[in-house]
Design an enzyme around this catalytic site. Structure first.
Site, mmCIF file in Angstrom:
data_model
loop_
_atom_site.group_PDB
_atom_site.id
_atom_site.type_symbol
_atom_site.label_atom_id
_atom_site.label_comp_id
_atom_site.label_asym_id
_atom_site.label_seq_id
_atom_site.Cartn_x
_atom_site.Cartn_y
_atom_site.Cartn_z
ATOM 1 N N LYS A 109 -40.019 -54.098 -32.137
ATOM 2 C CA LYS A 109 -40.652 -55.451 -32.204
ATOM 3 C C LYS A 109 -41.406 -55.381 -33.669
ATOM 4 O O LYS A 109 -41.543 -56.440 -34.565
ATOM 5 C CB LYS A 109 -41.367 -56.297 -31.252
ATOM 6 C CG LYS A 109 -40.390 -56.714 -30.227
ATOM 7 C CD LYS A 109 -41.307 -57.744 -29.323
ATOM 8 C CE LYS A 109 -40.193 -58.283 -28.277
ATOM 9 N NZ LYS A 109 -40.969 -58.946 -27.474
ATOM 10 N N LYS A 165 -25.671 -59.429 -29.860
ATOM 11 C CA LYS A 165 -25.892 -59.931 -28.343
ATOM 12 C C LYS A 165 -26.183 -61.686 -28.552
ATOM 13 O O LYS A 165 -26.561 -61.971 -29.491
ATOM 14 C CB LYS A 165 -27.406 -59.565 -28.022
ATOM 15 C CG LYS A 165 -27.443 -59.001 -26.203
ATOM 16 C CD LYS A 165 -28.748 -58.508 -26.198
ATOM 17 C CE LYS A 165 -29.728 -59.240 -25.627
ATOM 18 N NZ LYS A 165 -30.981 -58.971 -25.132
ATOM 19 N N LYS A 171 -31.082 -66.130 -29.175
ATOM 20 C CA LYS A 171 -31.489 -67.289 -29.880
ATOM 21 C C LYS A 171 -32.177 -66.792 -31.417
ATOM 22 O O LYS A 171 -31.988 -67.547 -32.136
ATOM 23 C CB LYS A 171 -32.594 -67.811 -29.117
ATOM 24 C CG LYS A 171 -33.052 -69.129 -29.689
ATOM 25 C CD LYS A 171 -32.109 -70.355 -29.565
ATOM 26 C CE LYS A 171 -32.482 -71.477 -30.211
ATOM 27 N NZ LYS A 171 -32.241 -72.794 -30.014
#
Ligand code: TRP
Length: 338
Positions: free
Chosen positions: A115, A201, A204
């Site tokens: 991240k 994957k 969103k």
């Protein structure tokens, strides 16, 4: 009567709208667990603050997530469904547990690395916050606060769960055996890929064309499935990722007979991808209709959902307060008056 069922805790971050990747990957399992366990589920809005976000969106996404979960079948009669930040004991325990977690342990968390190096962080004005770094301690606090025995999570959360166990263990060995070391409850979940790009994957963050949302209009669902990428490049003996993904979706929708039939066609070399896509679209639309109806029922009912989630958060808070009271005593903090 005391609840003798084993306790499960899990959390989900609020996002704009739930999609089938979330549903088949986690939420469906949450619903099933309610029958056998005492389940405590949380929409973890404090966690969502660790990445750049828009405050008004966080507020509406959190409430929407509560409604979506209930529309999927999280049942207030069976489980507790609450909003993390309505139980401020989560941050208090997080602080205490941060003194039982080493800097080195946090540095080894791969999700932090991913991240903190993501494209989002390169945008102007965004920082890699210390909240992102200590995120796994908050997660440990979520679980340990309720002394949950099992935590249904995906494989990506395995490392965080192991850290939760290490923190519990360190606390227990310094004081007394107080916390339960939580076990991961892994279940077989399909790994759903993006229809538009089956090398990724279903997520969103890639953009709306990469997911099918639970409450998406039927025409739009059908369009997305119809345009799903199937074979790219030369034909091989094994299913291409896009085709395998469509089969996976069909199975996830519970269409086992259709799955078997179409797989036979594939093996015989007679499968038409258009037929496969039609079956998949039908399966998704069927489920979506159920969710849409249930959501309409919930939002149209006299029982105010917002009031309901506040009530459940109060219930969670009773458990949380008890833990904090005992933990404060163990770690040498003064007793509170209330
Ligand atoms: N980190 C989890 C995720 O991103 C969400 C989460 C927060 C969680 N607290 C939790 C999951 C406690 C299980 C238990 O998916």
């Amino acid at each position: 009567m005391k609840n003798t069922k084993s306790r499960v805790f899990s959390g989900i971050q609020p996002t704009s709208e739930m999609h089938f990747g979330n549903y088949f990957g986690a939420v469906k399992n949450w619903i099933e667990l309610q029958e056998k366990y005492e389940c405590i589920y949380s929409v973890v809005d404090y966690h969502a603050m660790t990445m750049p976000y828009i405050p008004t969106e966080l507020q509406s996404n959190t409430m929407n997530m509560v409604i979506d979960l209930m529309a999927c079948g999280v049942d207030p009669e069976k489980s507790i469904l609450f909003i993390q930040s309505l139980v401020p004991e989560h941050v208090e325990l997080c602080w205490i547990l941060s003194c039982y977690c080493s800097y080195g342990e946090l540095q080894r968390m791969t999700q932090f690395k991913d991240k903190s190096e993501s494209d989002k962080m390169l945008e102007k004005g965004n920082i890699v916050s210390s909240g992102l770094f200590t995120y796994p301690i908050l997660q440990a606090a979520d679980i340990l606060l309720y002394r949950a025995e099992s935590v249904p999570v995906g494989k990506d959360q395995e490392q965080h769960l192991e850290l939760s166990r290490n923190i519990a263990n360190r606390f227990n060995s310094r004081h007394e055996i107080y916390f339960t070391e939580p076990k991961a409850l892994f279940t077989e979940v399909p790994k759903l890929l993006s229809l538009a790009d089956p090398s990724k994957k279903m997520s969103k963050s890639l953009g709306d064309q990469h997911v099918v949302r639970l409450f998406e209009p039927e025409a739009s669902i059908r369009k997305k499935v119809k345009s799903a990428v199937t074979d790219v490049g030369p034909k091989t003996d094994t299913l291409s990722p896009g085709v395998a993904n469509l089969f996976e979706l069909l199975k996830a929708c519970g269409k086992m007979a259709e799955h078997g039939e179409l797989m036979n066609d594939y093996n015989a070399g007679t499968l038409k991808y258009s037929a496969l896509k039609e079956y998949v679209a039908n399966g998704l639309v069927e489920l979506s209709k159920q969710f849409i109806d249930r959501k309409a029922e919930l939002t149209g009912s006299s029982r105010d959902i917002e009031a309901q989630v506040h009530d459940m958060s109060e219930k969670a808070r009773v458990i949380a307060k008890e833990t904090i009271r005992e933990v404060r005593d163990l770690v040498g903090l003064p007793k509170r008056r209330d």
